[in-house]
Design a protein around this motif. Structure first.
Motif, mmCIF file in Angstrom:
data_model
loop_
_atom_site.group_PDB
_atom_site.id
_atom_site.type_symbol
_atom_site.label_atom_id
_atom_site.label_comp_id
_atom_site.label_asym_id
_atom_site.label_seq_id
_atom_site.Cartn_x
_atom_site.Cartn_y
_atom_site.Cartn_z
ATOM 1 N N LEU A 65 0.861 -1.184 0.000
ATOM 2 C CA LEU A 65 0.000 0.000 0.000
ATOM 3 C C LEU A 65 0.896 1.232 0.000
ATOM 4 C CD1 LEU A 65 -2.992 0.990 0.191
ATOM 5 C CD2 LEU A 65 -2.587 1.257 2.658
ATOM 6 N N LEU A 66 0.758 2.056 -1.025
ATOM 7 C CA LEU A 66 1.490 3.316 -1.119
ATOM 8 C C LEU A 66 0.520 4.445 -0.787
ATOM 9 C CD1 LEU A 66 4.062 4.945 -1.947
ATOM 10 C CD2 LEU A 66 3.121 4.982 -4.278
ATOM 11 N N ILE A 67 0.890 5.272 0.182
ATOM 12 C CA ILE A 67 0.053 6.390 0.613
ATOM 13 C C ILE A 67 0.790 7.684 0.294
ATOM 14 C CG2 ILE A 67 -1.192 7.413 2.547
ATOM 15 C CD1 ILE A 67 -0.791 4.667 3.992
ATOM 16 N N HIS A 68 0.155 8.524 -0.512
ATOM 17 C CA HIS A 68 0.823 9.774 -0.894
ATOM 18 C C HIS A 68 -0.190 10.766 -1.450
ATOM 19 C CE1 HIS A 68 3.672 12.646 -2.411
ATOM 20 N NE2 HIS A 68 3.243 12.485 -3.640
ATOM 21 N N GLY A 69 -0.049 12.016 -1.007
ATOM 22 C CA GLY A 69 -0.858 13.083 -1.576
ATOM 23 C C GLY A 69 -2.347 12.885 -1.418
ATOM 24 N N GLY A 70 -2.767 12.280 -0.301
ATOM 25 C CA GLY A 70 -4.181 12.060 -0.082
ATOM 26 C C GLY A 70 -4.759 10.887 -0.853
ATOM 27 N N ARG A 80 10.044 -5.900 -5.603
ATOM 28 C CA ARG A 80 8.930 -5.494 -6.463
ATOM 29 C C ARG A 80 8.116 -4.376 -5.819
ATOM 30 N NH1 ARG A 80 6.596 -10.989 -9.443
ATOM 31 N NH2 ARG A 80 8.542 -11.487 -10.545
ATOM 32 N N GLY A 81 8.079 -4.354 -4.502
ATOM 33 C CA GLY A 81 7.379 -3.269 -3.823
ATOM 34 C C GLY A 81 8.036 -1.931 -4.068
ATOM 35 N N ILE A 82 9.359 -1.875 -3.948
ATOM 36 C CA ILE A 82 10.096 -0.635 -4.205
ATOM 37 C C ILE A 82 9.953 -0.229 -5.669
ATOM 38 C CG2 ILE A 82 12.373 0.441 -4.231
ATOM 39 C CD1 ILE A 82 11.405 -0.006 -1.435
ATOM 40 N N ASN A 83 10.058 -1.202 -6.565
ATOM 41 C CA ASN A 83 9.963 -0.921 -7.995
ATOM 42 C C ASN A 83 8.608 -0.333 -8.361
ATOM 43 O OD1 ASN A 83 11.859 -1.060 -10.088
ATOM 44 N ND2 ASN A 83 12.079 -3.262 -9.866
ATOM 45 N N GLU A 84 7.539 -0.947 -7.866
ATOM 46 C CA GLU A 84 6.196 -0.483 -8.209
ATOM 47 C C GLU A 84 5.931 0.896 -7.621
ATOM 48 O OE1 GLU A 84 2.424 -0.646 -10.006
ATOM 49 O OE2 GLU A 84 4.224 -1.878 -10.282
ATOM 50 N N ALA A 85 6.424 1.136 -6.397
ATOM 51 C CA ALA A 85 6.265 2.456 -5.790
ATOM 52 C C ALA A 85 6.963 3.525 -6.628
ATOM 53 C CB ALA A 85 6.805 2.451 -4.364
ATOM 54 N N ASP A 111 7.542 3.351 -9.827
ATOM 55 C CA ASP A 111 6.749 3.519 -11.050
ATOM 56 C C ASP A 111 5.562 4.449 -10.810
ATOM 57 O OD1 ASP A 111 8.388 1.846 -12.506
ATOM 58 O OD2 ASP A 111 7.105 0.077 -12.275
ATOM 59 N N LEU A 112 4.839 4.236 -9.719
ATOM 60 C CA LEU A 112 3.648 5.032 -9.433
ATOM 61 C C LEU A 112 3.994 6.497 -9.205
ATOM 62 C CD1 LEU A 112 1.808 2.518 -7.069
ATOM 63 C CD2 LEU A 112 0.983 3.301 -9.301
ATOM 64 N N LEU A 113 5.055 6.744 -8.447
ATOM 65 C CA LEU A 113 5.439 8.124 -8.163
ATOM 66 C C LEU A 113 5.994 8.815 -9.407
ATOM 67 C CD1 LEU A 113 6.980 7.564 -4.628
ATOM 68 C CD2 LEU A 113 4.850 8.748 -5.165
ATOM 69 N N ALA A 114 6.749 8.067 -10.219
ATOM 70 C CA ALA A 114 7.268 8.649 -11.462
ATOM 71 C C ALA A 114 6.126 8.991 -12.412
ATOM 72 C CB ALA A 114 8.242 7.684 -12.128
ATOM 73 N N GLN A 115 5.115 8.127 -12.477
ATOM 74 C CA GLN A 115 3.974 8.410 -13.353
ATOM 75 C C GLN A 115 3.262 9.686 -12.937
ATOM 76 O OE1 GLN A 115 1.557 4.853 -13.209
ATOM 77 N NE2 GLN A 115 3.199 3.585 -14.056
ATOM 78 N N ARG A 116 3.256 9.960 -11.641
ATOM 79 C CA ARG A 116 2.572 11.172 -11.172
ATOM 80 C C ARG A 116 3.406 12.422 -11.408
ATOM 81 N NH1 ARG A 116 -0.386 12.494 -5.357
ATOM 82 N NH2 ARG A 116 -0.878 14.644 -5.887
ATOM 83 N N TYR A 117 4.726 12.326 -11.214
ATOM 84 C CA TYR A 117 5.542 13.530 -11.221
ATOM 85 C C TYR A 117 6.394 13.739 -12.467
ATOM 86 C CZ TYR A 117 4.140 14.189 -6.410
ATOM 87 O OH TYR A 117 3.394 14.385 -5.281
ATOM 88 N N ALA A 118 6.583 12.708 -13.279
ATOM 89 C CA ALA A 118 7.366 12.900 -14.504
ATOM 90 C C ALA A 118 6.586 13.806 -15.450
ATOM 91 C CB ALA A 118 7.665 11.558 -15.158
ATOM 92 N N VAL A 119 7.298 14.706 -16.105
ATOM 93 C CA VAL A 119 6.661 15.654 -17.021
ATOM 94 C C VAL A 119 7.207 15.426 -18.422
ATOM 95 C CG1 VAL A 119 6.256 17.370 -15.236
ATOM 96 C CG2 VAL A 119 8.388 17.431 -16.528
ATOM 97 N N ARG A 120 6.366 15.736 -19.389
ATOM 98 C CA ARG A 120 6.751 15.564 -20.781
ATOM 99 C C ARG A 120 6.188 16.748 -21.562
ATOM 100 N NH1 ARG A 120 7.297 10.571 -23.938
ATOM 101 N NH2 ARG A 120 6.398 9.460 -22.170
ATOM 102 N N ALA A 121 7.063 17.427 -22.295
ATOM 103 C CA ALA A 121 6.598 18.533 -23.127
ATOM 104 C C ALA A 121 5.734 17.983 -24.247
ATOM 105 C CB ALA A 121 7.777 19.311 -23.706
ATOM 106 N N ASP A 122 4.758 18.788 -24.722
ATOM 107 C CA ASP A 122 3.944 18.316 -25.841
ATOM 108 C C ASP A 122 4.796 18.248 -27.100
ATOM 109 O OD1 ASP A 122 4.095 20.874 -27.017
ATOM 110 O OD2 ASP A 122 2.288 21.532 -25.976
ATOM 111 N N SER A 123 4.277 17.617 -28.127
ATOM 112 C CA SER A 123 5.059 17.349 -29.334
ATOM 113 C C SER A 123 5.560 18.615 -29.993
ATOM 114 C CB SER A 123 4.217 16.548 -30.329
ATOM 115 O OG SER A 123 3.029 17.244 -30.646
#
Length: 362
Positions: free
Chosen positions: A221-226, A244-249, A251-263
């Motif tokens: 269970l990952l708890i973050h940002g409400g 796998r717990g560290i890896n998945e955590a 992944d989840l945090l990177a998906q939330r905070y990683a940014v990508r400029a539009d094309s």
């Protein structure tokens, strides 16, 4: 390169710059440094190690564990030595290691050119609680002093993923605030109470269960940002399901905070209003923080009115990415919406001059 805040409308005293580090999430160091085991000091082995090392750096910078399989990145990895800033060799226990340091700016340019995601190095510090249930010993809290090799492996993986992690010391204070039963139940209130002494940005709770002599499963269970994110893992060892717990955590945090400029790489200005600026120290600290945001390319001061300052932040990321980045700073508290909807039912877009992002500095 970020443009500093423009202070043309301020008194001369405010033109003096004071560097103050704001209270915020953990800044991850050494994202661009890796160590590779090599069989020799030869050029061929150094070239191969540089390619492997650069792929590891891209995993950390983008937050994407599978980024090495991206076809657009292959030509960059094949020319990895172009991005090496420095290297040195070291021998330990009869094994030769190559220490590589890569050029951050050159890698940043490739990330932008290839339109890869960027996970800013200001990342959520994550406190990891774990309990285990084995066939021989039953249920207990996983403590670093009892499983030093396991925790060392978890530390190494966290470094590889660029995720700052911390493990509780499990002294009497921790045992009182996080009893085994509440940890096994993944009680979120207990996690909040027990985490006060550590001040984490995120909490990861895991229960690892040995189901047979050679099979393990884990519930995380990952708890973050409400928000809470539950996920499972299975494997042939306790180490495997813990990793796998560290890896998945990550992944989840990177998906939330990683940014990508539009094309098109288009940038837009977002207006932010910050209240609670009661002193010059507040002003300089807030200004330093805003102009150092990785998702912001420039920050221009628009006005100061009493304890409020308005700033135009130029960004090519989505508004949600900017809001997520701002949420990592504990000195910022979101303010209630003050803009009424007019009689036509229209409200100006969030982040506009008429409807700015509102925070309070505390």
């Amino acid at each position: 390169m970020r443009t500093p805040l423009r202070l043309c409308s301020l008194p001369l005293a405010l033109l003096l710059w004071v560097l103050v580090l704001p209270a915020q999430a953990r800044v991850v160091p050494d994202l661009y440094e890796v160590v590779e085991a090599v069989p020799s000091r030869g050029t061929t082995d150094r070239t191969a190690a540089s390619s492997r090392g650069l792929e590891r750096v891209f995993v950390r910078v983008t937050g994407d564990a599978a980024i090495g399989s991206n076809p657009s990145l292959q030509p960059v990895l094949q020319r990895a030595q172009r991005y090496v800033q420095s290297y040195r060799y070291e021998t330990e226990d009869n094994q030769l290691y190559l220490h590589l340091s890569f050029e951050p700016q050159a890698i940043s340019e490739q990330v932008h050119k290839l339109q890869l995601p960027v996970w800013p190095n200001n990342r959520p510090g994550t406190l990891v609680w774990m309990a285990v249930d084995t066939l021989r010993d039953g249920r207990s809290v996983l403590r670093q002093e009892d499983y030093p090799e396991l925790f060392a492996v978890l530390d190494s993986l966290a470094i590889e993923r660029g995720l700052p992690v911390e493990f509780p010391v499990m002294d009497l204070n921790d045992q009182r605030n996080m009893p085994l039963g509440e940890l096994w139940a993944q009680d979120e209130r207990a996690a909040e109470r027990a985490g006060v002494r550590y001040g984490p940005d995120a909490t990861l709770m895991g229960r690892l269960l040995q189901t047979s002599g050679e099979r393990w499963q884990a519930n995380w269970l990952l708890i973050h940002g409400g928000r809470s994110y539950a996920f499972d893992a299975s494997g042939d060892s306790m180490e495997e399901v813990a990793l796998r717990g560290i890896n998945e955590a990550a992944d989840l945090l990177a998906q939330r905070y990683a940014v990508r400029a539009d094309s098109a790489g288009q940038q837009s200005a977002v207006i932010l209003e910050l209240s609670g600026i009661d002193s010059f120290a507040d002003y300089t600290e807030a200004s330093s923080y805003l102009q150092e945001l990785a998702v912001v390319s420039s920050a221009d001061l628009l006005s100061i009115d009493g304890d409020r300052m308005r700033v135009a932040l130029t960004t090519s990321s989505r508004l949600q990415n900017l809001q997520d980045a701002l949420a990592l700073n504990r000195r910022l508290q979101t303010q209630a919406d003050e803009d009424p909807i007019d009689l036509s039912g229209y409200r100006a877009p969030l982040g506009s001059a008429e409807h700015p992002l509102r925070y309070r500095w505390r």
